[in-house]
Motif scaffolding. Structure first.
Motif, PDB file in Angstrom:
ATOM      1  N   ASP A 277       5.008  -3.720   2.813  1.00 31.15           N
ATOM      2  CA  ASP A 277       6.160  -3.582   3.718  1.00 31.15           C
ATOM      3  C   ASP A 277       7.042  -4.829   3.665  1.00 31.15           C
ATOM      4  O   ASP A 277       8.277  -4.733   3.705  1.00 31.15           O
ATOM      5  N   MET A 278       6.402  -5.985   3.571  1.00 35.18           N
ATOM      6  CA  MET A 278       7.170  -7.233   3.480  1.00 35.18           C
ATOM      7  C   MET A 278       7.982  -7.270   2.190  1.00 35.18           C
ATOM      8  O   MET A 278       9.149  -7.674   2.188  1.00 35.18           O
ATOM      9  N   ILE A 279       7.364  -6.834   1.091  1.00 33.99           N
ATOM     10  CA  ILE A 279       8.082  -6.799  -0.187  1.00 33.99           C
ATOM     11  C   ILE A 279       9.295  -5.877  -0.092  1.00 33.99           C
ATOM     12  O   ILE A 279      10.395  -6.226  -0.545  1.00 33.99           O
ATOM     13  N   GLN A 280       9.104  -4.709   0.514  1.00 32.77           N
ATOM     14  CA  GLN A 280      10.209  -3.758   0.609  1.00 32.77           C
ATOM     15  C   GLN A 280      11.343  -4.316   1.454  1.00 32.77           C
ATOM     16  O   GLN A 280      12.527  -4.135   1.120  1.00 32.77           O
ATOM     17  N   SER A 281      11.010  -5.002   2.521  1.00 34.51           N
ATOM     18  CA  SER A 281      12.069  -5.591   3.357  1.00 34.51           C
ATOM     19  C   SER A 281      12.844  -6.652   2.587  1.00 34.51           C
ATOM     20  O   SER A 281      14.060  -6.810   2.779  1.00 34.51           O
ATOM     21  N   MET A 282      12.149  -7.367   1.706  1.00 35.05           N
ATOM     22  CA  MET A 282      12.838  -8.356   0.884  1.00 35.05           C
ATOM     23  C   MET A 282      13.751  -7.676  -0.130  1.00 35.05           C
ATOM     24  O   MET A 282      14.889  -8.107  -0.340  1.00 35.05           O
ATOM     25  N   ILE A 283      13.250  -6.623  -0.756  1.00 40.68           N
ATOM     26  CA  ILE A 283      14.070  -5.875  -1.712  1.00 40.68           C
ATOM     27  C   ILE A 283      15.326  -5.344  -1.029  1.00 40.68           C
ATOM     28  O   ILE A 283      16.428  -5.380  -1.595  1.00 40.68           O
TER      29      ILE A 283
ATOM     30  N   ARG B 241       5.270  -8.888  -6.811  1.00 47.99           N
ATOM     31  CA  ARG B 241       4.571  -7.608  -7.003  1.00 47.99           C
ATOM     32  C   ARG B 241       3.299  -7.800  -7.841  1.00 47.99           C
ATOM     33  O   ARG B 241       2.262  -7.191  -7.554  1.00 47.99           O
ATOM     34  N   THR B 242       3.390  -8.623  -8.873  1.00 44.32           N
ATOM     35  CA  THR B 242       2.215  -8.888  -9.708  1.00 44.32           C
ATOM     36  C   THR B 242       1.095  -9.507  -8.884  1.00 44.32           C
ATOM     37  O   THR B 242      -0.079  -9.114  -8.994  1.00 44.32           O
ATOM     38  N   LEU B 243       1.453 -10.461  -8.047  1.00 45.42           N
ATOM     39  CA  LEU B 243       0.451 -11.122  -7.211  1.00 45.42           C
ATOM     40  C   LEU B 243      -0.088 -10.186  -6.142  1.00 45.42           C
ATOM     41  O   LEU B 243      -1.273 -10.244  -5.789  1.00 45.42           O
ATOM     42  N   GLN B 244       0.752  -9.291  -5.626  1.00 44.65           N
ATOM     43  CA  GLN B 244       0.286  -8.302  -4.664  1.00 44.65           C
ATOM     44  C   GLN B 244      -0.726  -7.356  -5.311  1.00 44.65           C
ATOM     45  O   GLN B 244      -1.735  -6.988  -4.687  1.00 44.65           O
ATOM     46  N   SER B 245      -0.492  -6.977  -6.546  1.00 43.95           N
ATOM     47  CA  SER B 245      -1.436  -6.117  -7.256  1.00 43.95           C
ATOM     48  C   SER B 245      -2.780  -6.824  -7.430  1.00 43.95           C
ATOM     49  O   SER B 245      -3.843  -6.210  -7.273  1.00 43.95           O
ATOM     50  N   ALA B 246      -2.734  -8.114  -7.730  1.00 41.63           N
ATOM     51  CA  ALA B 246      -3.964  -8.890  -7.875  1.00 41.63           C
ATOM     52  C   ALA B 246      -4.698  -8.994  -6.546  1.00 41.63           C
ATOM     53  O   ALA B 246      -5.940  -8.895  -6.483  1.00 41.63           O
ATOM     54  N   PHE B 247      -3.935  -9.157  -5.463  1.00 43.40           N
ATOM     55  CA  PHE B 247      -4.545  -9.221  -4.133  1.00 43.40           C
ATOM     56  C   PHE B 247      -5.190  -7.883  -3.771  1.00 43.40           C
ATOM     57  O   PHE B 247      -6.326  -7.840  -3.282  1.00 43.40           O
ATOM     58  N   ALA B 248      -4.488  -6.790  -4.028  1.00 40.04           N
ATOM     59  CA  ALA B 248      -5.019  -5.470  -3.712  1.00 40.04           C
ATOM     60  C   ALA B 248      -6.311  -5.200  -4.487  1.00 40.04           C
ATOM     61  O   ALA B 248      -7.268  -4.612  -3.950  1.00 40.04           O
ATOM     62  N   LEU B 249      -6.354  -5.638  -5.738  1.00 39.10           N
ATOM     63  CA  LEU B 249      -7.563  -5.470  -6.547  1.00 39.10           C
ATOM     64  C   LEU B 249      -8.719  -6.284  -5.976  1.00 39.10           C
ATOM     65  O   LEU B 249      -9.858  -5.799  -5.902  1.00 39.10           O
ATOM     66  N   ALA B 250      -8.431  -7.502  -5.548  1.00 40.13           N
ATOM     67  CA  ALA B 250      -9.467  -8.349  -4.955  1.00 40.13           C
ATOM     68  C   ALA B 250     -10.013  -7.718  -3.684  1.00 40.13           C
ATOM     69  O   ALA B 250     -11.224  -7.765  -3.417  1.00 40.13           O
ATOM     70  N   VAL B 251      -9.123  -7.127  -2.886  1.00 38.94           N
ATOM     71  CA  VAL B 251      -9.556  -6.450  -1.661  1.00 38.94           C
ATOM     72  C   VAL B 251     -10.448  -5.262  -2.010  1.00 38.94           C
ATOM     73  O   VAL B 251     -11.501  -5.051  -1.392  1.00 38.94           O
ATOM     74  N   GLU B 252     -10.033  -4.490  -3.000  1.00 40.94           N
ATOM     75  CA  GLU B 252     -10.822  -3.329  -3.420  1.00 40.94           C
ATOM     76  C   GLU B 252     -12.216  -3.746  -3.895  1.00 40.94           C
ATOM     77  O   GLU B 252     -13.203  -3.055  -3.627  1.00 40.94           O
ATOM     78  N   GLN B 253     -12.292  -4.881  -4.570  1.00 42.24           N
ATOM     79  CA  GLN B 253     -13.557  -5.366  -5.111  1.00 42.24           C
ATOM     80  C   GLN B 253     -14.356  -6.206  -4.104  1.00 42.24           C
ATOM     81  O   GLN B 253     -15.451  -6.664  -4.428  1.00 42.24           O
ATOM     82  N   ARG B 254     -13.795  -6.421  -2.923  1.00 42.75           N
ATOM     83  CA  ARG B 254     -14.445  -7.217  -1.874  1.00 42.75           C
ATOM     84  C   ARG B 254     -14.778  -8.616  -2.380  1.00 42.75           C
ATOM     85  O   ARG B 254     -15.814  -9.196  -2.046  1.00 42.75           O
ATOM     86  N   ASP B 255     -13.866  -9.168  -3.180  1.00 43.43           N
ATOM     87  CA  ASP B 255     -14.039 -10.500  -3.754  1.00 43.43           C
ATOM     88  C   ASP B 255     -13.301 -11.492  -2.864  1.00 43.43           C
ATOM     89  O   ASP B 255     -12.097 -11.707  -3.013  1.00 43.43           O
ATOM     90  N   ALA B 256     -14.023 -12.108  -1.937  1.00 37.24           N
ATOM     91  CA  ALA B 256     -13.387 -12.942  -0.924  1.00 37.24           C
ATOM     92  C   ALA B 256     -12.648 -14.133  -1.525  1.00 37.24           C
ATOM     93  O   ALA B 256     -11.531 -14.450  -1.118  1.00 37.24           O
TER      94      ALA B 256
ATOM     95  N   ILE C  26      -8.640 -14.829  -1.183  1.00 36.41           N
ATOM     96  CA  ILE C  26      -8.058 -16.057  -0.654  1.00 36.41           C
ATOM     97  C   ILE C  26      -7.038 -16.639  -1.630  1.00 36.41           C
ATOM     98  O   ILE C  26      -5.925 -17.004  -1.245  1.00 36.41           O
ATOM     99  N   SER C  27      -7.410 -16.705  -2.910  1.00 38.55           N
ATOM    100  CA  SER C  27      -6.513 -17.330  -3.894  1.00 38.55           C
ATOM    101  C   SER C  27      -5.282 -16.474  -4.161  1.00 38.55           C
ATOM    102  O   SER C  27      -4.164 -17.001  -4.258  1.00 38.55           O
ATOM    103  N   THR C  28      -5.452 -15.157  -4.258  1.00 44.04           N
ATOM    104  CA  THR C  28      -4.290 -14.306  -4.543  1.00 44.04           C
ATOM    105  C   THR C  28      -3.378 -14.187  -3.323  1.00 44.04           C
ATOM    106  O   THR C  28      -2.159 -14.106  -3.469  1.00 44.04           O
ATOM    107  N   ASN C  29      -3.948 -14.188  -2.134  1.00 45.93           N
ATOM    108  CA  ASN C  29      -3.129 -14.181  -0.922  1.00 45.93           C
ATOM    109  C   ASN C  29      -2.302 -15.460  -0.845  1.00 45.93           C
ATOM    110  O   ASN C  29      -1.102 -15.425  -0.545  1.00 45.93           O
ATOM    111  N   ARG C  30      -2.941 -16.575  -1.166  1.00 44.77           N
ATOM    112  CA  ARG C  30      -2.235 -17.863  -1.172  1.00 44.77           C
ATOM    113  C   ARG C  30      -1.087 -17.826  -2.170  1.00 44.77           C
ATOM    114  O   ARG C  30       0.051 -18.195  -1.857  1.00 44.77           O
ATOM    115  N   ASP C  31      -1.362 -17.359  -3.382  1.00 41.09           N
ATOM    116  CA  ASP C  31      -0.333 -17.337  -4.421  1.00 41.09           C
ATOM    117  C   ASP C  31       0.800 -16.371  -4.069  1.00 41.09           C
ATOM    118  O   ASP C  31       1.970 -16.633  -4.374  1.00 41.09           O
TER     119      ASP C  31
END
Length: 239
Positions: free
Chosen positions: A195-201, A121-136, A140-145
């Motif tokens: 959705d993937m996180i929820q399916s895992m939960i 969840r922490t990494l998903q939040s970081a990814f969502a922030l990167a998407v919002e900021q358009r920081d490619a 890439i790094s947060t999606n990988r992590d």
């Protein structure tokens, strides 16, 4: 006293060299992933030494790290270049990547702990922030992590190692993926992670598998369409 001063100076030099290696490595890595250094571009130690105002020793150490990640290649004539993207090998790469998306998400649904989910969840939040900021680069790094954390939650270290290698190998391909959206990633692709996180939960292994496969499929389809887009200027000319 003199020996102490010499030791302090050696420590300072070691620190400066370590800092220099990291600077060169991170700068070149980002330029390669961003495709600002195009595949096939020459890598010249002397030019880099002048650019970063460093001796060639930290330059070489940084290049060794980049080579280990497959981002640069030393040719038989000892010239060093930015590694080519193996477009001909993409079908095999996509096949392996899709399999890893599926199997790691399945295992995470079956085997995760609460601590695993918190990290994901922490990494998903970081990814969502990167998407919002358009920081490619951050996307890439947060999606990988994010996906590595899912693999780790699955508990199979061999899958973790393989998936990590594939994700690292595919960083420039993922850059093309984000470029196809002009770095404005549609929110539905961010919510796919949720959705993937929820399916895992829910420990719903089959749903986790289906979501992971759909996630991989849309990435592969988008990249393929972007790479093979018809940009011919002569197709409609009257001859």
């Amino acid at each position: 006293m003199a020996e102490v001063e010499k030791a302090d100076e050696r420590e300072k030099q070691t620190h400066r060299r370590g800092f220099g290696v990291s600077t060169v490595y991170e700068t070149l890595r980002n330029e390669i992933i961003e495709l600002r250094l195009a595949p096939g571009s020459p890598i010249d130690e002397l030019q880099l030494s002048e650019r970063f105002s460093l001796s060639r020793t930290p330059i070489r150490e940084a290049l060794v790290r980049l080579s280990a990640e497959g981002l640069i290649t030393t040719l038989t004539n000892r010239a060093t270049i930015v590694s080519q993207i193996d477009f001909l090998g993409l079908p095999e790469f996509f096949d392996a990547l899709t399999l890893m998306y599926r199997v790691t998400t399945r295992l995470a649904a079956a085997n995760h702990t609460e601590a695993d989910i918190a990290q994901i969840r922490t990494l998903q939040s970081a990814f969502a922030l990167a998407v919002e900021q358009r920081d490619a680069l951050s996307m890439i790094s947060t999606n990988r992590d994010f996906h590595v954390a899912i693999a780790q939650a699955g508990g199979n270290r061999h899958y973790v190692e393989l998936f990590t290698r594939l994700l690292d190998e595919g960083r420039r391909i993922l850059r093309l993926y984000y470029s196809s959206f002009n770095d404005v990633l549609p929110n539905q692709y961010v919510s796919e992670h949720e959705d993937m996180i929820q399916s895992m939960i829910d420990r719903d292994v089959e749903k986790a598998d289906a979501l992971a496969r759909a996630h991989a499929d849309q990435i592969v389809t988008q990249i393929r369409s972007y790479i093979t887009a018809d940009t011919r200027q002569s197709a409609n000319l009257s001859l």
